[in-house]
Every structure is written in structure tokens, then in C-alpha cells.
Design an enzyme around this catalytic site. Structure first.
Site, mmCIF file in Angstrom:
data_model
loop_
_atom_site.group_PDB
_atom_site.id
_atom_site.type_symbol
_atom_site.label_atom_id
_atom_site.label_comp_id
_atom_site.label_asym_id
_atom_site.label_seq_id
_atom_site.Cartn_x
_atom_site.Cartn_y
_atom_site.Cartn_z
ATOM 1 N N ASP A 8 39.755 25.186 27.763
ATOM 2 C CA ASP A 8 39.646 24.694 29.148
ATOM 3 C C ASP A 8 39.482 23.174 29.138
ATOM 4 O O ASP A 8 40.129 22.458 29.909
ATOM 5 C CB ASP A 8 38.407 25.289 29.843
ATOM 6 C CG ASP A 8 38.415 26.808 29.940
ATOM 7 O OD1 ASP A 8 38.530 27.330 31.043
ATOM 8 O OD2 ASP A 8 38.331 27.471 28.887
ATOM 9 N N ASP A 13 41.729 27.520 41.935
ATOM 10 C CA ASP A 13 42.242 28.856 41.604
ATOM 11 C C ASP A 13 43.397 29.241 42.519
ATOM 12 O O ASP A 13 44.281 29.996 42.129
ATOM 13 C CB ASP A 13 41.141 29.914 41.786
ATOM 14 C CG ASP A 13 40.034 29.781 40.762
ATOM 15 O OD1 ASP A 13 40.346 29.779 39.572
ATOM 16 O OD2 ASP A 13 38.850 29.666 41.169
ATOM 17 N N THR A 27 39.992 41.358 40.987
ATOM 18 C CA THR A 27 39.288 40.883 39.796
ATOM 19 C C THR A 27 38.981 42.013 38.807
ATOM 20 O O THR A 27 38.800 43.162 39.217
ATOM 21 C CB THR A 27 37.969 40.202 40.227
ATOM 22 O OG1 THR A 27 37.323 39.650 39.095
ATOM 23 C CG2 THR A 27 37.023 41.190 40.916
ATOM 24 N N ASP A 69 43.108 29.404 33.763
ATOM 25 C CA ASP A 69 42.633 30.398 34.721
ATOM 26 C C ASP A 69 42.608 31.745 34.001
ATOM 27 O O ASP A 69 43.588 32.131 33.363
ATOM 28 C CB ASP A 69 43.593 30.423 35.911
ATOM 29 C CG ASP A 69 43.160 31.396 36.997
ATOM 30 O OD1 ASP A 69 41.976 31.366 37.384
ATOM 31 O OD2 ASP A 69 44.009 32.176 37.444
ATOM 32 N N THR A 105 39.527 32.556 32.130
ATOM 33 C CA THR A 105 38.774 32.219 30.913
ATOM 34 C C THR A 105 38.077 33.445 30.311
ATOM 35 O O THR A 105 38.085 33.623 29.091
ATOM 36 C CB THR A 105 37.738 31.110 31.209
ATOM 37 O OG1 THR A 105 38.437 29.977 31.711
ATOM 38 C CG2 THR A 105 36.981 30.700 29.957
ATOM 39 N N GLU A 141 39.088 21.632 37.574
ATOM 40 C CA GLU A 141 37.925 22.528 37.510
ATOM 41 C C GLU A 141 36.828 21.994 36.593
ATOM 42 O O GLU A 141 35.650 22.130 36.898
ATOM 43 C CB GLU A 141 38.353 23.925 37.025
ATOM 44 C CG GLU A 141 37.134 24.829 36.822
ATOM 45 C CD GLU A 141 37.451 26.248 36.378
ATOM 46 O OE1 GLU A 141 38.631 26.607 36.252
ATOM 47 O OE2 GLU A 141 36.484 26.994 36.147
ATOM 48 N N GLY A 189 42.266 36.388 36.422
ATOM 49 C CA GLY A 189 42.993 35.198 36.845
ATOM 50 C C GLY A 189 43.606 35.293 38.229
ATOM 51 O O GLY A 189 44.245 36.284 38.572
HETATM 52 N N1 A3P Z 1 31.452 34.697 40.737
HETATM 53 C C1 A3P Z 1 32.246 33.781 40.166
HETATM 54 N N2 A3P Z 1 31.717 32.708 39.539
HETATM 55 C C2 A3P Z 1 32.518 31.786 38.962
HETATM 56 N N3 A3P Z 1 33.857 31.842 38.959
HETATM 57 C C3 A3P Z 1 34.423 32.880 39.571
HETATM 58 C C4 A3P Z 1 33.658 33.908 40.209
HETATM 59 N N4 A3P Z 1 34.509 34.807 40.740
HETATM 60 C C5 A3P Z 1 35.754 34.368 40.441
HETATM 61 N N5 A3P Z 1 35.705 33.214 39.756
HETATM 62 C C6 A3P Z 1 36.829 32.442 39.210
HETATM 63 O O1 A3P Z 1 38.017 32.709 39.913
HETATM 64 C C7 A3P Z 1 39.110 32.893 39.017
HETATM 65 C C8 A3P Z 1 39.686 34.266 39.219
HETATM 66 O O2 A3P Z 1 38.695 35.233 38.961
HETATM 67 P P1 A3P Z 1 39.041 36.698 38.495
HETATM 68 O O3 A3P Z 1 39.787 36.596 37.206
HETATM 69 O O4 A3P Z 1 37.720 37.380 38.352
HETATM 70 O O5 A3P Z 1 39.883 37.261 39.590
HETATM 71 C C9 A3P Z 1 38.553 32.664 37.611
HETATM 72 O O6 A3P Z 1 38.854 31.322 37.269
HETATM 73 P P2 A3P Z 1 38.601 30.640 35.819
HETATM 74 O O7 A3P Z 1 38.873 31.658 34.787
HETATM 75 O O8 A3P Z 1 39.557 29.516 35.863
HETATM 76 O O9 A3P Z 1 37.185 30.162 35.842
HETATM 77 C C10 A3P Z 1 37.098 32.933 37.810
HETATM 78 O O10 A3P Z 1 36.248 32.287 36.902
HETATM 79 MG MG MG Z 2 40.545 29.803 37.723
HETATM 80 MG MG MG Z 3 36.248 28.662 35.090
HETATM 81 MG MG MG Z 4 39.732 27.758 34.898
#
Ligand code: A3P
Ligand code: MG
Ligand code: MG
Ligand code: MG
Length: 290
Positions: free
Chosen positions: A30, A227, A175, A101, A103, A53, A200
Site C-alpha cells: 500500500d 474506494d 464485503t 484496494d 488489503t 488513502e 475490495g
Molecule cells: N470498517 C471499515 N474500516 C476501514 N476500512 C473499511 C471498513 N469497511 C470498508 N473499508 C474499506 O473499504 C474498502 C472495501 O471494503 P470491503 O473489501 O470490505 O468491501 C477496503 O479498502 P482498502 O482495502 O483499500 O482499505 C476497506 O478497507
Molecule cells: Mg480501498
Molecule cells: Mg485501507
Molecule cells: Mg487501500
């Protein structure tokens, strides 16, 4: 994409927990991918606001020269810029960067969930973007180069073939690593035939674009502007929509608060966005006030 792959190959992910949430991770991939993108874009476009980010770009910091991208994509430049965009000024533009995205999934080895997101907002609206998927098809094609999907409202999309979702069932993607009871309640209210839980925001919007799901529904305040900007921009290039769970579009101006605090609701053009949003109970929507 190559930086992300190099970190994984070396195997030293350097995982850091951001803030208090144990489910909000940052890795060396990242951090490095962000330096590459923000370093390259700020050099080529010094008057454009770029928000990443992983924090503000440090202009003093040395970046390995092989990370600085200086060339432009000839095939995209050969296209005609939509007339309504020909007069925009650098000050009108905000680029929202999510260097990696998905992670959580990256650290768990679910590599095709990972994308790199570069979103283009003009006067607060998401109007285009790039989703790079470094591990596209990696299970079949061992040395995959990944793929780069892009879109611009008024011009169209590239890097993939859009598909219509099936008409005999209703599929929602959501998610896999950030669920909670409210997220689940919203899904139940929509009565899908199938729920696909993947990592993601970029990956989930790719599923809409390729007809693998009808809607991306996330009734949570966890996503942030980086995102959704690129995914929304590409969806809109194909007449799809991405809004909060009240049906309102997000503002991508440079001074907004980053969280998408009213949730995420995305659909392709084959789905009636408003009709679907109307199925979410008001009591649930009220959990996401403005
Ligand atoms: N409660 C939370 N706290 C922090 N980040 C969140 C979150 N819910 C969703 N996200 C972020 O939104 C993106 C999509 O989430 P998901 O994969 O769960 O659908 C991911 O981006 P990143 O991986 O870039 O941080 C994730 O970290
Ligand atoms: Mg993301
Ligand atoms: Mg992140
Ligand atoms: Mg990210």
C-alpha cells in the site's frame, strides 16, 4: 501493479494496523504503490489536487526512479476528449487514489480481489477512473500481466468487455471482511437469490460491469472516497450508478470529509437503482443520517 507483486513475492508485507480497527491494515505494498502513483501524478500534473488513502505525499522524499511513470497511454490519447471536458482547469480536478484496494484479502492471499484505484473527479463529480487488477486471471495464467480497466463519461470504457447480468436471478455483491448486523439486514431486505462476498470496492464494481452481480450493497460507513471515485466514474461511463443508501451521489470535492458515511449502493444500467433503494427499510436508512 508490479510494485504490489514484488512485495508479495519477497514475502515481507510489513503489516501495520491503522487506527483502532484491527481490520484496517496497511502493508508495504500500500505504502510503495501510493508513493509511485502520487509521485508520478504530482510531477506530471502539479496543479491538480491528488488525495491518497495512505496520507499526504511527501515531495521531499526520494522515490526510486523506476517507480516514476513519465509516459502516457497513446491509445487513450488518440481518442477525442469529450467537448464538455475540454475547458476544465487543473483547479477543477481532484484525483482520488487507493493504491491497493482489498488489503485484507491481499494479506490473506486472495490476490484477484486486489485492485489499484485512480479516480477522476471534476467539480465534485466522479466522471472517470482506472481500475488496475494486477492479479487478473492469475490462477489460470501464471505470469499474468493483470489488466487495466478505464472509463470516462462521454468517451466510454476500455480494457474489458461489459456484460449484462443474468435475468433469471438477482445477485448482490458485498464485503467479505467488513460485515456487521446492519450490513446483513440491508442485504436481507433486498431478498437476493445469491450473495457474493468478495474484497475490495474496485473488485465489486468490476463484478457489476462484467454482469456477475446486479448490485453492490454496503450499508456501512466504512468505505472512503478513494474506494468509490474510480469505480463510480467507470460505472457512470456505462450509465450505471453509485450512490449512498439514500440514493444520493457523493461529492468528491477536495475539502469533503473522506468517509462514505451513508453507505455504498452501486448498480449497472440494467438495474433500476431507485426501485432497489426503495426496498431498504426506512429504519435502516435512518441509521445513516447526514
Ligand atoms: N470498517 C471499515 N474500516 C476501514 N476500512 C473499511 C471498513 N469497511 C470498508 N473499508 C474499506 O473499504 C474498502 C472495501 O471494503 P470491503 O473489501 O470490505 O468491501 C477496503 O479498502 P482498502 O482495502 O483499500 O482499505 C476497506 O478497507
Ligand atoms: Mg480501498
Ligand atoms: Mg485501507
Ligand atoms: Mg487501500
Amino acid at each position: 501493479g508490479n510494485i504490489i507483486k514484488d512485495v508479495m513475492t519477497k514475502g515481507e508485507l510489513g503489516i501495520v494496523e491503522k487506527g483502532s480497527d484491527v481490520n484496517d491494515l496497511q502493508t508495504e505494498a500500500d505504502r510503495s504503490a501510493q508513493k509511485c502513483i502520487l509521485g508520478s501524478l504530482s510531477k506530471q500534473f502539479p496543479d491538480v489536487t491528488i488525495i491518497g488513502e495512505e496520507g499526504p505525499h511527501n515531495h521531499e522524499e526520494e522515490i526510486p526512479s523506476e517507480w516514476l511513470v513519465t509516459d502516457l497511454d497513446d491509445s487513450v490519447l488518440a481518442s477525442t476528449c469529450p467537448s464538455e471536458l475540454q475547458t476544465i482547469q487543473p483547479q477543477d480536478i481532484v484525483v482520488w487514489v487507493d493504491p491497493l484496494d482489498g488489503t485484507s484479502e491481499y494479506t490473506q492471499g486472495l490476490l484477484d480481489h486486489v485492485t489499484v484505484l485512480i479516480g477522476l473527479a471534476v467539480k465534485g463529480k466522479a466522471i472517470g477512473g482506472v481500475i488496475h487488477q494486477p492479479y487478473y486471471n492469475y490462477k489460470i495464467e501464471k505470469d499474468t500481466q493483470g489488466r487495466t480497466v478505464w472509463g470516462l463519461v462521454g468517451l466510454g470504457v476500455g480494457g474489458f468487455t461489459p456484460f449484462k447480468p443474468p435475468s433469471n436471478k438477482f445477485i448482490i455483491t458485498t464485503t467479505r471482511s467488513h460485515s456487521d448486523p446492519t450490513v446483513v439486514k440491508a442485504l436481507e431486505a433486498l431478498k437476493p437469490d445469491e450473495i457474493i462476498r468478495v474484497g475490495g470496492a474496485g473488485h465489486k464494481v468490476l463484478m457489476l460491469l462484467e454482469g456477475k452481480a446486479h448490485a453492490y450493497v454496503f450499508a456501512s460507513k466504512g468505505c472512503k472516497r478513494w474506494d468509490t471515485c474510480a469505480p463510480e466514474g467507470i460505472l457512470r461511463s456505462l450509465e450505471g450508478k453509485l450512490t449512498d443508501i439514500h440514493g444520493k451521489e457523493y461529492d468528491y470535492s477536495k475539502d469533503v470529509a473522506y468517509p462514505n458515511a451513508q453507505g455504498v449502493f452501486g448498480t449497472s444500467k440494467y438495474v433500476n437503482h431507485e426501485e432497489l433503494i426503495a426496498k431498504i427499510p426506512q429504519e435502516l436508512k435512518d441509521r445513516f443520517p447526514y
